[in-house]
Design an enzyme around this catalytic site. Structure first.
Site, PDB file in Angstrom:
ATOM      1  N   PHE A 148       0.827  -1.207   0.000  1.00  0.00           N
ATOM      2  CA  PHE A 148       0.000   0.000   0.000  1.00  0.00           C
ATOM      3  C   PHE A 148       0.863   1.259   0.000  1.00  0.00           C
ATOM      4  O   PHE A 148       0.434   2.310  -0.503  1.00  0.00           O
ATOM      5  CB  PHE A 148      -0.915  -0.013   1.228  1.00  0.00           C
ATOM      6  CG  PHE A 148      -2.002   1.012   1.191  1.00  0.00           C
ATOM      7  CD1 PHE A 148      -3.151   0.809   0.436  1.00  0.00           C
ATOM      8  CD2 PHE A 148      -1.890   2.192   1.917  1.00  0.00           C
ATOM      9  CE1 PHE A 148      -4.158   1.759   0.398  1.00  0.00           C
ATOM     10  CE2 PHE A 148      -2.889   3.145   1.882  1.00  0.00           C
ATOM     11  CZ  PHE A 148      -4.036   2.922   1.119  1.00  0.00           C
ATOM     12  N   HIS A 179      -9.598  -7.214   2.106  1.00  0.00           N
ATOM     13  CA  HIS A 179      -8.363  -6.436   2.258  1.00  0.00           C
ATOM     14  C   HIS A 179      -7.472  -6.546   1.021  1.00  0.00           C
ATOM     15  O   HIS A 179      -6.863  -5.560   0.578  1.00  0.00           O
ATOM     16  CB  HIS A 179      -7.604  -6.938   3.496  1.00  0.00           C
ATOM     17  CG  HIS A 179      -6.347  -6.191   3.786  1.00  0.00           C
ATOM     18  ND1 HIS A 179      -6.328  -4.922   4.325  1.00  0.00           N
ATOM     19  CD2 HIS A 179      -5.044  -6.529   3.598  1.00  0.00           C
ATOM     20  CE1 HIS A 179      -5.091  -4.515   4.463  1.00  0.00           C
ATOM     21  NE2 HIS A 179      -4.277  -5.466   4.025  1.00  0.00           N
TER      22      HIS A 179
END
Length: 245
Positions: A148, A179
């Site tokens: 991320f 996720h």
């Protein structure tokens, strides 16, 4: 005519049971065995059951045919690519980048999360940089916590204008929650945004796996990301040179 008799009754022939010389048909061996209290052998019983099924019009399914419910399950397709190379027809001007990295400074941003996989991606990328002619002192490796954070690291490196290209390496493995989708999607779109906003090529070397076992056949993505970044860097260099000529 009385109620007790009717015409022709006295001319009725005797039945087959009463005819002399007539014998009852012989019973087959299976019937005799059953009459004696001895069941037929298992092989004969199985043959008899199959014959009965064929008479009823039911054809037994072959032993190797999977059950209907298993046959209806979706089949997963393996990874693949279309063969062949791009071919541009004659008579058109073409511009192609080269993966030769001699004299080009390169930044590599890599995530620490899923380190067992990202270590192998980094090793593949560094080996490819060496093969491409990029000197070790011209390579900067930047670590970030996870996939991320790759876009933020790539953006910061590209904005320095010190590197011809940025190679982003990471790994996201699918779990039991959404996720995976958020991290993988944001990593891809964020890395593209870093390249678009800075004009510095940023290659996508992030593995998106369903399980860790799939990494073995895909760690070469690190080398592929290096070749992509160097080719785009050379292409951009040619375009800038042609614009100022």
């Amino acid at each position: 005519m009385t109620e007790e008799r009717w015409p022709g009754e006295d001319r009725i022939s005797t039945t087959e049971d009463d005819e002399p010389g007539t014998e009852a048909p012989e019973a087959d061996a299976d019937a005799e065995a059953e009459a004696d209290g001895e069941p037929a052998p298992p092989e004969e019983q199985l043959e008899a059951e199959e014959a009965e099924q064929r008479r009823d019009g039911d054809t037994p399914a072959p032993d190797d045919e999977p059950p209907a419910e298993e046959d209806e399950l979706p089949r997963l397709r393996g990874p693949g690519h279309a063969p062949g190379q791009l071919s541009v027809p004659d008579g058109y001007g073409t511009l192609t980048g080269s993966s030769d990295g001699a004299g080009r400074p390169v930044a590599v941003v890599v995530s620490r999360f899923n380190g067992e996989v990202t270590n192998r991606l980094l090793e593949s990328a560094l080996d490819e940089l060496e093969l491409a002619g990029v000197a070790r002192d011209a390579v900067t490796v930047v670590q970030v916590p996870g996939a991320f954070e790759l876009p933020l690291g790539a953006m910061a490196l590209a904005k320095t204008r010190r590197y011809a290209c940025v190679v982003a390496l990471g790994c996201v493995i699918r779990g039991e929650t959404p996720h995976f989708d958020y991290v993988a999607g944001e990593a891809a779109s964020g890395l593209q945004l870093a390249a678009l906003e800075t004009g510095v090529p940023v290659s996508f070397g992030v593995l998106t796996l369903d399980s860790a076992d799939q990494a073995d056949e895909r760690v070469g993505k690190g080398a592929e990301a290096v070749r992509t970044a160097l080719e785009m860097a050379d292409l951009f260099s040619q375009l800038r040179a042609s614009a100022t000529a």
